[in-house]
Design an enzyme around this catalytic site. Sequence first.
Site, PDB file in Angstrom:
ATOM      1  CD  GLU A 199       7.473   8.244  -8.652  1.00  0.00           C
ATOM      2  OE1 GLU A 199       8.225   8.691  -7.764  1.00  0.00           O
ATOM      3  OE2 GLU A 199       7.201   7.021  -8.772  1.00  0.00           O
ATOM      4  CB  CYS A 228       9.649   2.421  -4.521  1.00  0.00           C
ATOM      5  SG  CYS A 228       8.504   1.519  -3.462  1.00  0.00           S
ATOM      6  CG  HIS A 231       6.270   5.890  -5.537  1.00  0.00           C
ATOM      7  ND1 HIS A 231       6.729   5.261  -6.680  1.00  0.00           N
ATOM      8  CD2 HIS A 231       6.018   4.907  -4.638  1.00  0.00           C
ATOM      9  CE1 HIS A 231       6.756   3.950  -6.474  1.00  0.00           C
ATOM     10  NE2 HIS A 231       6.319   3.704  -5.243  1.00  0.00           N
TER      11      HIS A 231
HETATM   12  N1  GLN Z   1       8.372  -4.303  -4.675  1.00  0.00           N
HETATM   13  C1  GLN Z   1       8.790  -3.386  -3.668  1.00  0.00           C
HETATM   14  C2  GLN Z   1       7.856  -3.421  -2.469  1.00  0.00           C
HETATM   15  O1  GLN Z   1       6.722  -3.853  -2.590  1.00  0.00           O
HETATM   16  C3  GLN Z   1       8.912  -1.991  -4.225  1.00  0.00           C
HETATM   17  C4  GLN Z   1       7.618  -1.413  -4.702  1.00  0.00           C
HETATM   18  C5  GLN Z   1       7.778  -0.228  -5.603  1.00  0.00           C
HETATM   19  O2  GLN Z   1       8.842   0.002  -6.170  1.00  0.00           O
HETATM   20  N2  GLN Z   1       6.704   0.512  -5.793  1.00  0.00           N
HETATM   21  O3  GLN Z   1       8.219  -3.016  -1.402  1.00  0.00           O
END
Ligand code: GLN
Length: 534
Positions: free
Chosen positions: A512, A384, A510
């Site tokens: 994970e 992310c 994600h």
């Molecule tokens: N802050 C970034 C976004 O909103 C990444 C979010 C995250 O790592 N979950 O796109």
Amino acid sequence: MSKSAKYIFVTGGVASSLGKGIISASLAKLLQARGYSVTIQKLDPYLNIDPGTLNPYEHGECYVTEDGAETDLDLGHYERFLNIPTSQANNVTTGRIYQSVISKERKGEYLGKTVQVIPHITNEIKEHIQILGNKGDYDFIITEIGGTVGDIESLPFIEAIRQLKWEHHEQVLFIHLTLIPYLAASEELKTKPTQHSVKTLLEYGVQPDILVCRTEHHLNKEIRTKVARFCNVELESVIESIDAETIYDVPLLMQEEKLDEVVLKHLNMPLNSLVDLDKWKEFLHHHKNPIQEVEIGLVGKYVELKDSYKSITEAFIHAGAAKECKVNLKWIASDDLTSESIEEELKGLSGILVAPGFGTRGIEGKIKAVKFARENNIPFLGICLGMQCAVIEYARNVLKLEDAHTVEIKKSAINPVIAMMENQKDISDLGGTMRLGAYACQIKEPSFAYNAYQNTLISERHRHRFEFNNNYLKEFEAKGMKATGINPENNLVEIIEIPKHPWFVGVQFHPEYKSTVINPHPIFLGFVNAAINH
Ligand code: GLN
């Protein structure tokens, strides 16, 4: 209440952090191993609608479900243990209960009545508890009540479960998780705090059926008898929960203590003698007997609080066990990474993971960590925000786009290589408004991602507002960073890779959240494998 489902409520006493989530998940695992279908729910007594707006320092990781609910990290344990997905219905906060009651009041649904904690809030809680049971999919719903008995906040929950027991006696069971502290000076285990905690429950009209006692030392017959006698439970219903080497031992420890058998007896359910825990035991054996080790750096901004990255650390345990490899995580605070310290901090690592996150703090450190991994051919996984940092780093240092940035941090960036998603632009509320939950992703071949998944269409969970800016895609691909995973509906870049590198993968989703004991995640397997080969 649907007749088929049984409801098991787990409360906690004496102290917080005794591990209600792990006990609930372990009991669920044992019932599942006996052929029952089980789900677990968590009731959280705080006023936030969900933990999505909470700082990880407050509440640890925010776990995201398939249906896009931002939930308590305990739901991660439930999924990892049971290998079945949870949903919005599996996590309910006081805030959500009040929001629902207040919106009903505004619609006039209680017209003419004074709206009160009892019965309106407690009825709402009872309804939410029964959503999962009414679906008819489950034999057991285990509901964990957050907080500690005696807290003002959790009173309406306790009252609601008292009423449920009164209304559906034979379908409801209470388990109380408590602590038996050890006094080193007198070399004694003390039962008094447990007696008091049960007394508090009794004041609210709740008599626990089973006591699970956390302890550092084994409970002898005398202690068990004392607890049973003073707390009105049968001797066999006093269950010892000794400190374990790993949370994954707990189902087996609970099996030794016959927690599942006692539960089934109380609820008049057949034992179904078959207990299928073979895969679990195999995992545990590999986890405890690795034949090799690797060290992977986890670069993040909440490294002092390891619960902030719970699903990531567990995903490494699952993938590590599958590869018979112990993954040692080196926790690296991204704020502290400077051009001077980076070599010292990151040299010798077999892999570098740049963690998800939000906001400005630590971002330049994360970008430096990506550069180090890229230039030194160290296997890299960016998740992310970690993926977004990899894009920014490549833009700045390879594409030579000065001022490349994400608009999350620099709105006026001349080269906004990470931009806000189109459908986010009109959103002003912060709670529950990100791109959340499962979306499809088309994988290109050849790629590290394809090697990992062995599949061209996958689905992964998301939690973000910003995305790779497709205006720059041609330039990136021409210079060696490829988009190998794309959302088939809107072309959003989900995976980036550098094919020339030994293993360099950034994922907008994600992985994970979907790693479980029985199904270690392909991306983590690929990453650990690359770390072993490094
Ligand atoms: N802050 C970034 C976004 O909103 C990444 C979010 C995250 O790592 N979950 O796109």
